[in-house]
Design a protein around this motif. Structure first.
Motif, PDB file in Angstrom:
ATOM      1  N   MET A 124       0.841  -1.181   0.000  1.00 47.69           N
ATOM      2  CA  MET A 124       0.000   0.000   0.000  1.00 47.69           C
ATOM      3  C   MET A 124       0.886   1.243   0.000  1.00 47.69           C
ATOM      4  N   GLU A 125       0.507   2.239  -0.794  1.00 46.93           N
ATOM      5  CA  GLU A 125       1.266   3.479  -0.856  1.00 46.93           C
ATOM      6  C   GLU A 125       0.602   4.532   0.018  1.00 46.93           C
ATOM      7  N   TYR A 126       1.427   5.247   0.762  1.00 47.61           N
ATOM      8  CA  TYR A 126       0.945   6.290   1.656  1.00 47.61           C
ATOM      9  C   TYR A 126       1.394   7.638   1.112  1.00 47.61           C
ATOM     10  N   GLN A 127       0.618   8.668   1.341  1.00 48.33           N
ATOM     11  CA  GLN A 127       0.932   9.996   0.835  1.00 48.33           C
ATOM     12  C   GLN A 127       1.151  10.974   1.991  1.00 48.33           C
ATOM     13  N   LEU A 128       2.312  11.574   2.003  1.00 44.95           N
ATOM     14  CA  LEU A 128       2.608  12.637   2.946  1.00 44.95           C
ATOM     15  C   LEU A 128       2.041  13.919   2.353  1.00 44.95           C
ATOM     16  N   ASN A 129       1.373  14.724   3.159  1.00 42.80           N
ATOM     17  CA  ASN A 129       0.770  15.960   2.675  1.00 42.80           C
ATOM     18  C   ASN A 129       1.845  17.041   2.580  1.00 42.80           C
ATOM     19  N   LYS A 174       8.082  21.523  -3.169  1.00 41.58           N
ATOM     20  CA  LYS A 174       7.628  21.800  -4.526  1.00 41.58           C
ATOM     21  C   LYS A 174       6.941  20.574  -5.124  1.00 41.58           C
ATOM     22  N   ASP A 175       7.546  19.392  -4.887  1.00 46.14           N
ATOM     23  CA  ASP A 175       7.002  18.144  -5.413  1.00 46.14           C
ATOM     24  C   ASP A 175       7.636  16.969  -4.665  1.00 46.14           C
ATOM     25  N   GLU A 176       7.206  15.758  -5.042  1.00 43.62           N
ATOM     26  CA  GLU A 176       7.729  14.537  -4.398  1.00 43.62           C
ATOM     27  C   GLU A 176       9.242  14.404  -4.592  1.00 43.62           C
ATOM     28  N   LYS A 177       9.731  14.809  -5.747  1.00 46.26           N
ATOM     29  CA  LYS A 177      11.165  14.706  -6.018  1.00 46.26           C
ATOM     30  C   LYS A 177      11.965  15.544  -5.014  1.00 46.26           C
ATOM     31  N   GLU A 178      11.516  16.773  -4.762  1.00 50.41           N
ATOM     32  CA  GLU A 178      12.214  17.623  -3.790  1.00 50.41           C
ATOM     33  C   GLU A 178      12.163  17.008  -2.392  1.00 50.41           C
ATOM     34  N   LEU A 179      11.029  16.440  -2.021  1.00 52.23           N
ATOM     35  CA  LEU A 179      10.893  15.763  -0.722  1.00 52.23           C
ATOM     36  C   LEU A 179      11.910  14.630  -0.610  1.00 52.23           C
ATOM     37  N   HIS A 180      11.950  13.750  -1.615  1.00 54.46           N
ATOM     38  CA  HIS A 180      12.859  12.599  -1.576  1.00 54.46           C
ATOM     39  C   HIS A 180      14.325  13.042  -1.570  1.00 54.46           C
ATOM     40  N   GLU A 181      14.651  14.089  -2.331  1.00 47.85           N
ATOM     41  CA  GLU A 181      16.024  14.606  -2.338  1.00 47.85           C
ATOM     42  C   GLU A 181      16.412  15.163  -0.969  1.00 47.85           C
ATOM     43  N   GLY A 237       4.721   6.011  10.937  1.00 42.33           N
ATOM     44  CA  GLY A 237       5.959   5.330  10.558  1.00 42.33           C
ATOM     45  C   GLY A 237       5.922   4.853   9.114  1.00 42.33           C
ATOM     46  N   LYS A 238       4.802   4.298   8.691  1.00 40.66           N
ATOM     47  CA  LYS A 238       4.671   3.820   7.308  1.00 40.66           C
ATOM     48  C   LYS A 238       4.758   4.979   6.322  1.00 40.66           C
ATOM     49  N   ILE A 239       4.145   6.103   6.657  1.00 36.77           N
ATOM     50  CA  ILE A 239       4.203   7.278   5.782  1.00 36.77           C
ATOM     51  C   ILE A 239       5.645   7.769   5.662  1.00 36.77           C
ATOM     52  N   LEU A 240       6.340   7.874   6.786  1.00 34.45           N
ATOM     53  CA  LEU A 240       7.735   8.325   6.759  1.00 34.45           C
ATOM     54  C   LEU A 240       8.605   7.385   5.932  1.00 34.45           C
ATOM     55  N   GLU A 241       8.427   6.088   6.133  1.00 32.03           N
ATOM     56  CA  GLU A 241       9.229   5.115   5.397  1.00 32.03           C
ATOM     57  C   GLU A 241       8.920   5.139   3.902  1.00 32.03           C
ATOM     58  N   GLN A 242       7.674   5.396   3.552  1.00 24.46           N
ATOM     59  CA  GLN A 242       7.277   5.463   2.145  1.00 24.46           C
ATOM     60  C   GLN A 242       8.048   6.564   1.396  1.00 24.46           C
ATOM     61  N   VAL A 243       8.369   7.664   2.087  1.00 27.30           N
ATOM     62  CA  VAL A 243       9.090   8.764   1.432  1.00 27.30           C
ATOM     63  C   VAL A 243      10.605   8.663   1.623  1.00 27.30           C
ATOM     64  N   GLY A 244      11.071   7.563   2.224  1.00 28.12           N
ATOM     65  CA  GLY A 244      12.505   7.318   2.332  1.00 28.12           C
ATOM     66  C   GLY A 244      13.119   7.549   3.696  1.00 28.12           C
ATOM     67  N   VAL A 245      12.345   8.057   4.664  1.00 27.42           N
ATOM     68  CA  VAL A 245      12.873   8.227   6.019  1.00 27.42           C
ATOM     69  C   VAL A 245      13.058   6.825   6.595  1.00 27.42           C
ATOM     70  N   GLN A 246      14.220   6.544   7.137  1.00 27.82           N
ATOM     71  CA  GLN A 246      14.521   5.189   7.601  1.00 27.82           C
ATOM     72  C   GLN A 246      14.332   5.060   9.104  1.00 27.82           C
ATOM     73  N   LYS A 247      13.904   3.877   9.512  1.00 28.58           N
ATOM     74  CA  LYS A 247      13.662   3.630  10.929  1.00 28.58           C
ATOM     75  C   LYS A 247      14.992   3.387  11.645  1.00 28.58           C
ATOM     76  N   ASN A 248      15.182   4.100  12.740  1.00 29.21           N
ATOM     77  CA  ASN A 248      16.320   3.984  13.659  1.00 29.21           C
ATOM     78  C   ASN A 248      17.642   4.536  13.138  1.00 29.21           C
TER      79      ASN A 248
END
Length: 158
Positions: free
Chosen positions: A1-6, A12-19, A143-154
């Motif tokens: 399942m894909e989660y969306q961070l608001n 600006k966009d998802e690319k900027e968030l992931h970068e 946690g799932k939302i954060l991980e979906q955008v690349g934030v890693q646990k621990n």
């Protein structure tokens, strides 16, 4: 399942968030959030999400006076605000997001210099109410939302 961070109005966009997440090597952990009860003991009323971003490796000493400190703090805070805008039923509002004013080091994150933003997650309508399934589900969802955008646990792993 894909989660969306608001991210509306924040990135600006998802690319900027992931970068940003990659650049700051963002990771998170959670811990219990307590409040004193009427009997004088402590009751767990929620959780706290600790969101970490690291200062770049330079010859400069890592600290609040570092030239990069405010930039890293701003980036980590933006992800925290996006998360708080995404949460619905359990309070994760900007008013309770607290910034660190120092750099921390943890063995779990290989002693890297981290800037931290703390996000308490609790039921604001019934403040002081013990943790229930709704709050537990909200922290799991966060946690799932954060991980979906690349934030890693621990800790960050390249």
């Amino acid at each position: 399942m894909e989660y969306q961070l608001n991210i509306s109005g924040i990135f600006k966009d998802e690319k900027e968030l992931h970068e940003t997440v990659r650049k700051r090597k963002m990771c998170y952990d959670t811990e219990p959030y307590y409040c004193p009860n009427k009997q004088g003991s402590m009751t767990q009323i929620g959780f706290q999400i600790n969101l970490y971003g690291t200062l770049p490796q330079t010859d400069e000493e890592a600290g609040p006076d570092s030239l990069q400190f405010e930039d890293v703090l701003s980036d980590v805070r933006k992800v925290a605000i996006a998360l708080s805008k995404t949460g619905e039923s359990v309070h994760m509002g900007e008013s309770v997001i607290t910034d660190s004013t120092s750099v921390s080091y943890s063995e779990e994150r290989e002693m890297r210099p981290d800037v931290t933003v703390h996000i308490p997650v609790f039921d604001q309508e019934h403040f002081g109410h013990p943790v229930d399934d709704r709050i537990s589900k909200a922290i799991s969802f966060a946690g799932k939302i954060l991980e979906q955008v690349g934030v890693q646990k621990n800790r960050w792993r390249d």
